[in-house]
Design an enzyme around this catalytic site. Structure first.
Site, PDB file in Angstrom:
ATOM      1  N   ASP A  12      -2.139   3.074 -21.964  1.00 26.76           N
ATOM      2  CA  ASP A  12      -2.530   3.733 -20.704  1.00 26.76           C
ATOM      3  C   ASP A  12      -3.087   2.745 -19.688  1.00 26.76           C
ATOM      4  O   ASP A  12      -3.912   3.110 -18.846  1.00 26.76           O
ATOM      5  CB  ASP A  12      -3.576   4.843 -20.965  1.00 26.76           C
ATOM      6  CG  ASP A  12      -3.133   5.825 -22.019  1.00 26.76           C
ATOM      7  OD1 ASP A  12      -1.980   6.270 -21.945  1.00 26.76           O
ATOM      8  OD2 ASP A  12      -3.938   6.157 -22.908  1.00 26.76           O
ATOM      9  N   HIS A  40       4.778   6.724 -19.742  1.00 29.45           N
ATOM     10  CA  HIS A  40       4.483   5.844 -18.624  1.00 29.45           C
ATOM     11  C   HIS A  40       4.651   6.642 -17.337  1.00 29.45           C
ATOM     12  O   HIS A  40       5.700   7.232 -17.094  1.00 29.45           O
ATOM     13  CB  HIS A  40       5.429   4.641 -18.632  1.00 29.45           C
ATOM     14  CG  HIS A  40       5.151   3.675 -19.735  1.00 29.45           C
ATOM     15  ND1 HIS A  40       6.013   2.661 -20.089  1.00 29.45           N
ATOM     16  CD2 HIS A  40       4.091   3.564 -20.572  1.00 29.45           C
ATOM     17  CE1 HIS A  40       5.490   1.973 -21.094  1.00 29.45           C
ATOM     18  NE2 HIS A  40       4.331   2.512 -21.399  1.00 29.45           N
TER      19      HIS A  40
END
Length: 424
Positions: A12, A40
């Site tokens: 992340d 993503h």
């Protein structure tokens, strides 16, 4: 030339945006490990997207996107992703899937759910996407490679063996419904028909591309601290998250990897269980979570609230070292503009001693953060294009972290879109 975009921490970090940005100057983008268990997030001219299997370069018409042999391939999810971006106006991407990639089966997802249920409070915080059971089968040599989908006699024999193996656990450990060879064979036929247009020898394709001096971009999933060998074991993923593995997971020679861009957030976040030394809680965490990311810090795949913390120099220095970092991309710096002061974790206190070296998990779980507080810049830095135009305290924050981690910060992200980037 081969370049890699990977994460320094727990995942992340903003790798999707950096890959999307670097893909403008790449010919081929390769996903080399992991599966649909993480996402993503991309913000571009077409809108906002959460990709789970597709490489983050699919939005450029000049690129070819490859699903490498190291990926945990969930075929329905891949096909749905392709359809979903095309429906939003994205030109149909050029996709190639390795004939050596292995397939996430429906029973992998079930076993992931059943095991987390069985473990209860001792669970791993899995996304329940089937990743651990998938990789277990891969290395036990009982998984299904894409190329096997096109050998009917092999499939008919193999589904019987699969059911014999899996039904023992389903019946006696999990007490769940059993698999049948007929149903399993039907599923494999469906998968074969879905994936057939994309399958090829991607390693040979990449070898030829290298001979033609094409630029290849390897896109990693998660980050160093989720690597099964070098991360916070056992609270890790099941495939290597390190850039050198990109050569294995894509099928290219190791010596071709020339640039490793390792992505760090300007603060820390994590999804799932495991040691997280700089973690913060309560209102302080809620505020950072609400302001963070590109619309709040929540998992792109699961929607789970991410655990929040201050930037961890110890973990990030280690994460960059293990990746073989040549460049650091420092993301979401703009998020911190609301703070009067910004704490940074510069060391760990373990059993009364302070260290700046990242320890093994048993010691990590006893670690307490050693914090240094830096002054904030108290303004919005979005839209700034030159490093020297950033507020003095913002530049001081970046330079302090660069010195602590020991790797050059050459890109600074100060907003969610691919254009919100400052080069140093």
């Amino acid at each position: 030339m081969v370049k890699a975009v990977v994460g320094a921490n727990w995942g992340d970090e903003g790798k999707g945006k950096i890959t999307d940005m670097m893909a403008a100057n790449a010919d081929i983008i390769v996903r080399f490990q992991g599966g649909a268990n993480a996402g993503h997030t991309i913000v571009n001219n077409y809108g906002k997207f959460a990709l789970h299997t597709l490489p983050s370069g699919v939005f450029y018409s000049h690129t070819t996107s490859i699903i490498g042999n190291g990926v945990a391939l969930n075929i329905p999810i891949l096909i749905n992703e392709i359809n979903s971006i095309v429906e939003k106006g994205v030109p149909a991407p050029k996709i190639l899937v390795s004939d050596r990639a292995q397939i996430v089966m429906p029973y992998h997802i079930l076993f992931d759910q059943y095991e987390e249920e069985r473990l209860g409070k001792a669970s791993f915080g899995s996304t329940k996407s089937g990743i651990a059971p998938f990789y277990s089968d891969k290395y036990a040599k009982i998984g299904y490679q894409v190329q096997e989908l096109f050998d009917e006699e092999l499939l008919k024999e193999k589904v019987v063996r699969t059911c014999d193996q899996k039904n023992v656990l389903l019946e006696h450990l999990y007490h769940k419904p059993l698999l049948t060879p007929e149903e399993l064979l039907d599923t494999l036929h469906e998968y074969r028909d879905m994936i057939a247009p994309y399958v090829c020898d991607t390693s040979a394709f990449l070898w030829n591309a290298l001979k033609e001096d094409k630029t290849i971009l390897l896109e990693g999933q998660l980050g160093t601290l989720k690597d099964p060998d070098h991360g916070i074991y056992p609270m890790v993923t099941s495939s290597s998250t390190l850039a050198p593995y990109g050569c294995v997971g894509a099928g290219i020679p190791a010596q071709e990897l020339k640039q490793v861009v390792t992505v760090c957030k300007a603060y820390s976040s994590a999804v799932g269980a495991g040691a997280f030394v700089s973690e913060i809680f309560g209102d302080e965490a809620d505020e950072l979570r609400r302001r963070g990311g590109d619309g709040g810090e929540f998992g792109a795949t699961t929607g789970r609230p991410r655990r929040m913390g201050w930037f961890d120099c110890v973990a990030s220095k280690y994460g960059c070292r293990m990746q073989g970092t040549t460049d650091v991309a420092f993301t979401v710096v703009d998020v911190l503009g609301y703070l009067d002061e910004i704490p940074v974790c510069v060391g760990y206190e373990i059993d009364g001693e302070v260290t700046t070296d990242f320890p093994v998990t048993s010691k990590l779980e006893k670690a307490k953060p050693v914090l240094k507080t830096l002054p904030g810049w108290k303004c919005d830095i979005r839209g700034i294009k030159k490093y020297e135009d950033l507020p003095e305290n913002c530049r001081a924050y970046i330079e302090f972290i660069e010195k602590e981690i020991g790797f050059p910060i050459t890109m600074i992200s100060n907003g969610p879109s691919r254009d919100d980037i400052i080069y140093r």
